[in-house]
Design an enzyme around this catalytic site. Structure first.
Site, PDB file in Angstrom:
ATOM      1  N   PRO A  20       0.807  -1.235   0.000  1.00 27.05           N
ATOM      2  CA  PRO A  20       0.000   0.000   0.000  1.00 27.05           C
ATOM      3  C   PRO A  20       0.830   1.269   0.000  1.00 27.05           C
ATOM      4  O   PRO A  20       0.357   2.328  -0.422  1.00 27.05           O
ATOM      5  CB  PRO A  20      -0.821  -0.124   1.292  1.00 27.05           C
ATOM      6  CG  PRO A  20      -0.868  -1.579   1.582  1.00 27.05           C
ATOM      7  CD  PRO A  20       0.464  -2.115   1.131  1.00 27.05           C
ATOM      8  N   GLY A  78      10.896  -2.982  -5.972  1.00 24.63           N
ATOM      9  CA  GLY A  78      11.294  -3.609  -4.721  1.00 24.63           C
ATOM     10  C   GLY A  78      10.365  -4.737  -4.313  1.00 24.63           C
ATOM     11  O   GLY A  78      10.816  -5.795  -3.846  1.00 24.63           O
ATOM     12  N   ASP A 284      16.221  -1.508  -4.319  1.00 20.77           N
ATOM     13  CA  ASP A 284      16.272  -1.654  -2.865  1.00 20.77           C
ATOM     14  C   ASP A 284      17.679  -2.014  -2.410  1.00 20.77           C
ATOM     15  O   ASP A 284      18.409  -2.733  -3.103  1.00 20.77           O
ATOM     16  CB  ASP A 284      15.298  -2.744  -2.400  1.00 20.77           C
ATOM     17  CG  ASP A 284      13.879  -2.217  -2.230  1.00 20.77           C
ATOM     18  OD1 ASP A 284      13.633  -1.036  -2.561  1.00 20.77           O
ATOM     19  OD2 ASP A 284      13.015  -2.996  -1.781  1.00 20.77           O
TER      20      ASP A 284
END
Length: 307
Positions: A20, A78, A284
């Protein structure tokens, strides 16, 4: 080059993994739009979202064992990287609803940024086998990656880009480049290709690519192919701030072939050594150098547009 392995899949039940927070919160909205489109297309959707990366990884692993037809990721590169750790080497394809900042997996495979169109592609597209890259630290920590790994000036820039909220998209990386010029210097480095020492001098950056781009479309490895059984390596040698500033527009466009100070290589095994240098894979942070890179041939399975 590996033989291209493309297959048609019947997609009637998926797990939809969402972060989210990805894309500054846009992933939640895009995930809802994609879920509605899947329902309209008669696809059963199991929605999963972990409270942490570890929880998301566990949910993805459990979903893959539950009999789904595809694991679909709604997020950025990521989250795709996280899903790859569970999904790689399986026969369950990975679908992508792009909802991140860079979306370099989506760029590589021609996946539309619109969530409803991406959902339609997952149902109507085909599955293609690809290579993945694998990173291994000297103490044995391993992780797969799908796009590019950066170390040197570009990984420092990525750390800076991840710390600023504006501007959006690839412009963040350009802004971070400008900010990091204030502290710029070349870094002592050793690079081994398939066991042989190739580079032993200070450099500006080194990027290992299974695919062509990182940072929202910067074509750092413009000749990389995701099914050729090799990793590409681009090395920007030692140079001053002015020279680096002149090179980056060409890196963004991929127009680096034959450029002074830029070297391109291709190998199955790459080892890079720089003191305490952070490494970013699929956007990442992974670890610090030294790290060994290798190819996992045919380990990836993505849902892509029909040829």
């Amino acid at each position: 080059m590996n033989t291209i392995d493309i297959s048609q899949r019947d997609i009637s039940k998926i797990a939809l993994l969402t972060n989210p927070a990805a894309g500054k919160g846009r992933a939640k909205e895009k995930g809802a739009l994609a879920a509605r489109k899947f329902h309209d297309l008669g696809v059963d959707v199991i929605s999963i979202a972990g409270s942490s990366p570890e929880a998301s990884a566990q949910l993805a692993t459990e979903a893959l064992a539950s009999g789904i037809d595809a694991l679909v990721v709604c997020g950025g590169d990521g989250l795709i990287n996280l899903a790859l750790q569970a999904q790689a080497h399986t026969d369950v394809p990975l679908g992508i609803i792009p909802a991140g900042t860079g979306n370099d997996h989506a760029r590589e495979y021609g996946i539309p940024l619109d969530p409803e169109r991406a959902a339609e592609l997952i149902v109507d597209g085909v599955a293609v086998r690809t290579d993945l890259g694998k990173m291994r630290t000297d103490d044995g920590r391993e992780r797969l990656f799908g796009t590019c790994v950066t170390q040197g000036f570009d990984s420092i820039v990525t750390e800076r880009a991840n710390s600023i909220a504006w501007p959006k998209g690839s412009a963040r990386y350009v802004t971070a480049i400008v900010l990091e010029f204030l502290h710029f210097h070349s870094i002592p480095c050793k690079i081994y290709l398939d066991g042989a020492l190739e580079v032993d001098e200070p450099i500006t950056l080194a990027a290992v690519g299974n695919t062509r781009s990182y940072g929202g479309g910067m074509k750092i490895c413009p000749d990389a192919r995701h099914n050729d059984g090799k990793l590409d390596l681009t090395v920007l040698g030692r140079m001053n701030r002015y020279s680096v500033a002149r090179k980056f527009p060409k890196i963004y466009s991929g127009n680096i072939r034959g450029e002074d100070g830029l070297s391109q290589y291709r190998a199955e095994h790459i080892r890079i050594e720089m003191p305490d240098m952070p490494v970013y894979a699929d956007g990442d942070r992974f670890d610090v150098l030294p790290i060994e890179y290798s190819v996992e041939k045919n380990a990836g399975l993505y849902l892509i547009p029909r040829p």
